[in-house]
Scaffold this active site. Sequence first.
Site, PDB file in Angstrom:
ATOM      1  CG  HIS A  51     -11.298  28.056  43.435  1.00 23.00           C
ATOM      2  ND1 HIS A  51     -11.445  29.720  43.195  1.00 23.00           N
ATOM      3  CD2 HIS A  51     -12.762  28.355  43.737  1.00 23.00           C
ATOM      4  CE1 HIS A  51     -12.552  29.921  43.192  1.00 23.00           C
ATOM      5  NE2 HIS A  51     -13.883  29.436  43.433  1.00 23.00           N
TER       6      HIS A  51
ATOM      7  CG  ASP B  71      -8.912  31.744  42.465  1.00 21.39           C
ATOM      8  OD1 ASP B  71      -8.904  30.547  41.488  1.00 21.39           O
ATOM      9  OD2 ASP B  71      -9.591  31.454  43.060  1.00 21.39           O
TER      10      ASP B  71
ATOM     11  CB  SER C 162     -16.586  29.848  41.923  1.00 19.61           C
ATOM     12  OG  SER C 162     -16.434  30.228  42.805  1.00 19.61           O
TER      13      SER C 162
END
Length: 720
Positions: free
Chosen positions: A88, A224, A656
Site C-alpha cells: 500500500h 502487503d 507502514s
Amino acid sequence: MLQRIVKPVLLLVLLVLTKCTYATEGMWLPQLLSGLNEKEMKGMGMKITAADIYNINKGSLKDAIVSFGGFCTAEVISEQGLLLTNHHCGYDAIQKHSSLQNNFLENGFWAKSAVEELPNPGLFATFIVRIDDVTKAALQDVKPGMSERERQSAIDKRLNEIKQAARRESWQEVMVKPFYEGNQYFLFVTETYRDVRLVGAPPSAIGKFGSDTDNWVWPRHTGDFSMFRIYAGKDGRPAPYSKDNVPLKPKYALTISLKGLKQNDFTMVLGFPGRTTEYLPSEGVKQTVEVLDAAKVQMRDAALKIMDGYMRKDEQIKIQYAAKYAGTANYWKKWMGEMQGVKQTRGIAKKLQYEDTYRRMMEANPKWKQSYSGILDSLNEYYRQIQPYAQTRDYYSELVKNVEIFTVGDRLINFLNDVHERGEGQYESMRQQFLESMQSFYQNYNASVDHDICASLIDLYAKGVPAPYAGNDFARIWQENNKDGRALADKLYAATSLTSPEKLKAFIQQPYNTVIAQMWSDPATRLVMATRKGFVDNVSKPLADIQANINNLQRTYMQAQMDVMGSKKNFYPDANSTLRVTYGKVDGYNPRDAVHYDFYTYLDGVMEKYIPGDYEFDVPARLIELYKKKDYGRYGVNGRMPVCFIASNHTTGGNSGSPALDAHGRLVGLNFDRTWEGTMSDINFDPSICRNIMVDIRYVLFVIDKYAGCNRLIQEMKII
C-alpha cells in the site's frame, strides 16, 4: 490517621503509573536508547546493544531505515540498495505504471533485470545520518510572558542559525523538529535519494488481499509488500534520475532470518511514525472520539459507498479510484476503531484517573503547585471552547478532500491569488504551469462519481455545520437549491468549467480580469468560494486563537507531567515523522468476552477466505497451486506457510513498511497495520488490546521466490 490516608493515595499512584509505564508503550528516539531503554529492552530479550541500533561512527540499524516518500517507511535489504516496503506504500507508484493493457495492480510486476526497473518521478528515500540535541540553543531567546507568535519567532530565528551552522556534507540536508510539545528540539542531518525505482510487487490479490473488509482487522492474511531500489550517482551520492545512475551501496543492509517467532519473543520496529497525541487532557480525548471522529466517519462513509458502487461496475473507474478509495477508507475505518477502542478500554475514565493522580502529586509539592496549579483545568476548558470550531473544520476539510470539484476549485483560487500577488503580467506563464499541474489530477477523475459524492456530502455538511459557521453566502446558495444536495450537484456539474481539463483550459484561456469576474457566475467556483469564505470568516480566526492558547498550555502541561511524574516513568515524545524505535513482544489478545486471537496466521486462512472473482478475496491460480502441493520451499514450517503475526509494538501511520526485527536485529517481518480494537493507540495506548500487524518475512520471500520466480532478488539478500 495520616498513614491511613496516605497509603491508599500512594497505592492509587502506583497503580496508575504501573499502567502508564507498561514496557511496550512508547515511540523512542534511537540516540537516547542507551540511557532510557537499553536495560529494559535487554530484560525483555534483546540480544544486541543500543549502539547496534544507533551509531554515527559505523553502520548500524538506523542506516538501513528510510523515510519512503515522506509518508511510509522502507528498509534496505541488500548491498545493492534493494528496498522493502508495503504494497500500500508503493500503491500509487504501481498504479501510475498500470493501464488496462498492462495492469500491474491486478497482475503484479517483477523486473527480471535491472533494465526493467521502473523510475518514479517525485518518489524519494531519506536516511538519517545524525541526530543532535539543540534545545538549549533553540530556546536561548525565549522569555517568560511571550505570546505564542513572539515565542515562535524567537525560536525560528535561532533555528535558522542552528541549521546554517550544522556540520554536514554538501549533499546532505538539515532539519530541526520540536519534541515534547516544543520543550525540546533535535536536529537531523539527512541524505535524500530521488532516483527510486519499482522492482517488484505482487498482484493485489496477494498484496491487498482482504482489501477494505480486512483493513485494520485481525486475523489478517495480506502479503502487503512491494520492492524498490535506490539508485545513486557513480560517486554514491544522491543524484536526479539518470540512466547512468547505479544501485546504492548502503552503509548497512538488514540480515533476514527464517527462524520465525514464538509467543513472548522480543520484537522491535524502526520507522517514521507520523503523528500521535498521547498526552491530551481528558477533554481532548473525549472531543476526539465523541465529536471529531464521528463527523469524519460520517462524511467518508458516504463517499466510500458511492466510490465502491462505481468501482464494482466499471474497470476503468476501478483503476482510477483504487488509490483514492484505499486512502479514504484507511482512516475512515481507523477512526471507527479508535472510537470503539477508547470506549471498550474505558480510556476517558482512565485519563480522568491519571489527571486526578497528577493533581494530587502536583499539589503535594509547593514548587510544582506554584508553577503548575490550574494549568490542566484551563487546558480542559479551552478544549470545551474549541469544540464547535474544530468540528466545523473537520466537516469542511472532509468536504474539500472528498469532493474533487472542490479540490479543483481550491487550486484554481490559489493560482489566481498567486497571479494577483506577482502581478497580472505573469498570468500567461503561470497559467501554463497551472494547467500542466492539473493533468495528472484529471487522469484519475470521473465527473459522474464526483457528482454523486458531492450531492451526498453537501447534505451532510449543511446538516452538520451550524449556520453561523457556514456563513451567509453558503446559506444563500443552499436556500436557492431548496436545501437539496442532489439538486445543487445537478446544477453544478451541468454548468461548471471544472469537470475536465478541456473545459478548465478554455475557462482560464480568457483574460485574467474576465476569469476573476466569471468565477462568481460558474456555479462550482461560486460554491467553493462561499464555503471557503464561511470557514475563513467565521471559523479560522477563533479556531487559531483558541488553538494558540491550547498549544501554550499543552506545552506547559507536558513539562508539568515530566516534572511531576518523571521519577516514576520515562516519557517518550509524540510521533512527528522522525525516526523512532518501538519494542514489544509477540502475543495474542482478547478483543471481547469469550474471544481470543492467536498471534499467527497461515496460508490456510487465505484459502478459507477465498471467494472466486471477488475483488477483495480472490486468490491467484498460481498461489492455489502452490498451496495444494504444499510447495513452500525453505519458507514453510511443518507443512504450513506462515503469513502474518502480531505483537505489542506501539506503531501508527508512517510505520507502514517498517521492519519488524527479532532480538538479534534481524528482519523477521514487515509492519503494515494495527488491530482495529487498538487503533486508539494514537491517543490512548492500552497494552491489553493494542497490537501491530506484520507480514512474516517468510511469506514475502515465498511469494518472490516460489510464486513469482524472481530468484535474482533472493540471491541479493543475506538470508540465514
